[in-house]
Design an enzyme around this catalytic site. Structure first.
Site, PDB file in Angstrom:
ATOM      1  N   LYS A  76      -5.538  -6.000   0.419  1.00  0.00           N
ATOM      2  CA  LYS A  76      -6.207  -4.927   1.164  1.00  0.00           C
ATOM      3  C   LYS A  76      -7.705  -5.129   1.370  1.00  0.00           C
ATOM      4  CE  LYS A  76      -3.209  -1.381   1.942  1.00  0.00           C
ATOM      5  NZ  LYS A  76      -3.181  -0.485   3.085  1.00  0.00           N
ATOM      6  N   ASP A 123      -3.683   4.632  -2.263  1.00  0.00           N
ATOM      7  CA  ASP A 123      -2.761   4.661  -3.401  1.00  0.00           C
ATOM      8  C   ASP A 123      -3.277   3.717  -4.484  1.00  0.00           C
ATOM      9  OD1 ASP A 123      -1.136   1.883  -3.502  1.00  0.00           O
ATOM     10  OD2 ASP A 123      -1.747   2.369  -1.469  1.00  0.00           O
TER      11      ASP A 123
END
Length: 404
Positions: A76, A123
């Site tokens: 990410k 998350d």
């Protein structure tokens, strides 16, 4: 009785495909040059699973292992860091090619630009990447996590100096919270990989950052004498990663793109629901979105990605949690001779699905619909390692979420 994998062949009407240019080869090259300027950058491994391919009856199986990315155990950071660089370049009236790591960490940059505060919802993996990049570049970060978030993921974000909270709402509500706080903060900006009307520029930049991973994989395949994969399996939460990967490979092989399969967690299958409706409009999924695939627990699609996916994906698949758990075990205990890939809950769903398609007659129709056979050269992305180590051990050691 285990839950069934649900799937739908893409029969949606094509759009004008205007968003495909977001993932142009030029944009991806700029992102890769930016990442390459970091001293922590190295190309992550492409695991060649010849034994598994033979076992399943495939021509080749290749797994991009993002557990090595920047020491952060997930891909990410590629998106958040590049979006921050693009934002800073825009604010300074400069080109992103000037935003090297050396410049962004220099005293001259601090005097010229000062400090911004980057807000995000996560998350775990995206927030850790944003916090890490902000920390390295002398910026501030505020990160909100949805209810049920893992303590180990929270701790990893907090270690990077970000202000981090776990809220009593789901991921999509955390996104709204981050956006509202950014709007009320001087030099505040929301860095989110989901796009909505009026918020499209930064998500597009994040997708371009993800293109580094796809670009590396394409080059690594070519080094293994695979000019292009026949099939690409890619997971989706809001769909930004999927749109980035699909968009990159379509731009790279415009005349003969691979077949693309997009996989989601069954509890948050907004893209599958859109494909099932078949009219080309996106759909949303509400509720708590409870799934072990925490990184995919997103119910509202990125509208930029959706436009790419509806035009180029062969099939959309909604996967119960056991699919991911099976994939984690298969990658973690490989066929003799194959490298081991430590893949977390959101990283391994491709392996579980590919195995189900090749081994279970119940999914023969989907296998045949996408032409998956002994000649297929399949690429998938293990987007995270054991980002929740306790959960990883419970699944691999204790057999949580069994296949039968």
């Amino acid at each position: 009785m285990k839950e069934t994998i649900k799937w739908v062949k893409n029969r949606m009407p094509a759009s004008e495909d205007r968003q495909l240019r977001v993932m142009s080869l030029d944009h991806v090259a700029k992102a890769r040059a930016f990442h390459n300027s970091f001293p922590q950058y190295s190309i992550t491994p492409l695991a060649r699973l010849d034994g598994m391919a033979e076992h399943l009856g495939l021509g080749g199986l290749f797994v991009k292992d993002e557990s090595y990315r920047f020491g952060l155990n997930a891909f990410k950071v590629l998106g958040g860091s590049f979006a921050m660089a693009r934002y800073i370049a825009q604010q300074m009236g400069r080109d992103v090619s000037e935003m090297t790591y050396d410049y962004l960490t220099s005293e001259a940059f601090r005097k010229e630009f000062g400090q911004a505060t980057f807000f995000t919802a996560t998350d775990g993996n995206h927030g850790r990447g944003v916090a890490w990049a902000a920390n390295k570049l002398g910026q501030k970060a505020v990160v909100h996590m949805p209810k049920g978030s893992s303590r180990s993921r929270y701790d990893n974000i907090a270690k990077e100096g970000a202000k981090v909270t776990i809220e009593e709402v789901n991921y999509d509500d955390c996104v709204r919270m981050a956006a509202a706080e950014a709007a009320g903060t001087e030099h505040g900006v929301v860095v989110q990989d989901t796009a909505w009307e009026g918020y499209e520029e930064i998500p597009a930049w994040i997708m371009q950052g993800y293109g580094t991973m796809a670009s590396e994989a394409a080059e690594q395949l070519r080094q293994l004498s695979v000019n292009r994969p026949t099939h690409v399996f890619v997971q989706a939460g809001v769909g930004s990663l999927a749109g980035a990967v699909v968009g990159y490979f379509v731009n790279r092989f415009p005349n003969d793109p691979p077949k693309f399969v997009v996989m989601e967690a069954g509890a948050a299958d907004c893209l599958y629901q859109g494909a099932l409706a078949g009219d080309g409009a996106s759909r949303t999924v509400g509720g708590d979105l409870q799934t072990i695939m925490a990184g995919l627990a997103c119910g509202e699609p990125n509208i930029i990605s959706w436009d790419i996916l509806r035009n180029h994906v062969s099939a959309f698949v909604s996967c119960p949690d056991w699919v991911s758990a099976k994939g984690m075990r298969m990658l973690g205990a490989p066929v003799k001779g194959d490298p081991r890939v430590i893949s977390g809950e959101s990283g391994a769903v491709g392996m579980g699905l590919i195995a189900a398609l090749m081994e279970d007659g119940e999914y023969r129709e989907l296998r045949e619909a996408i032409g998956l056979d002994r000649f297929s050269k399949v690429l998938m992305f293990s987007t995270e390692g054991d980002t929740d180590p306790a959960k990883y051990r419970r699944i691999l050691w204790d057999g949580e979420y069994p296949t039968v």
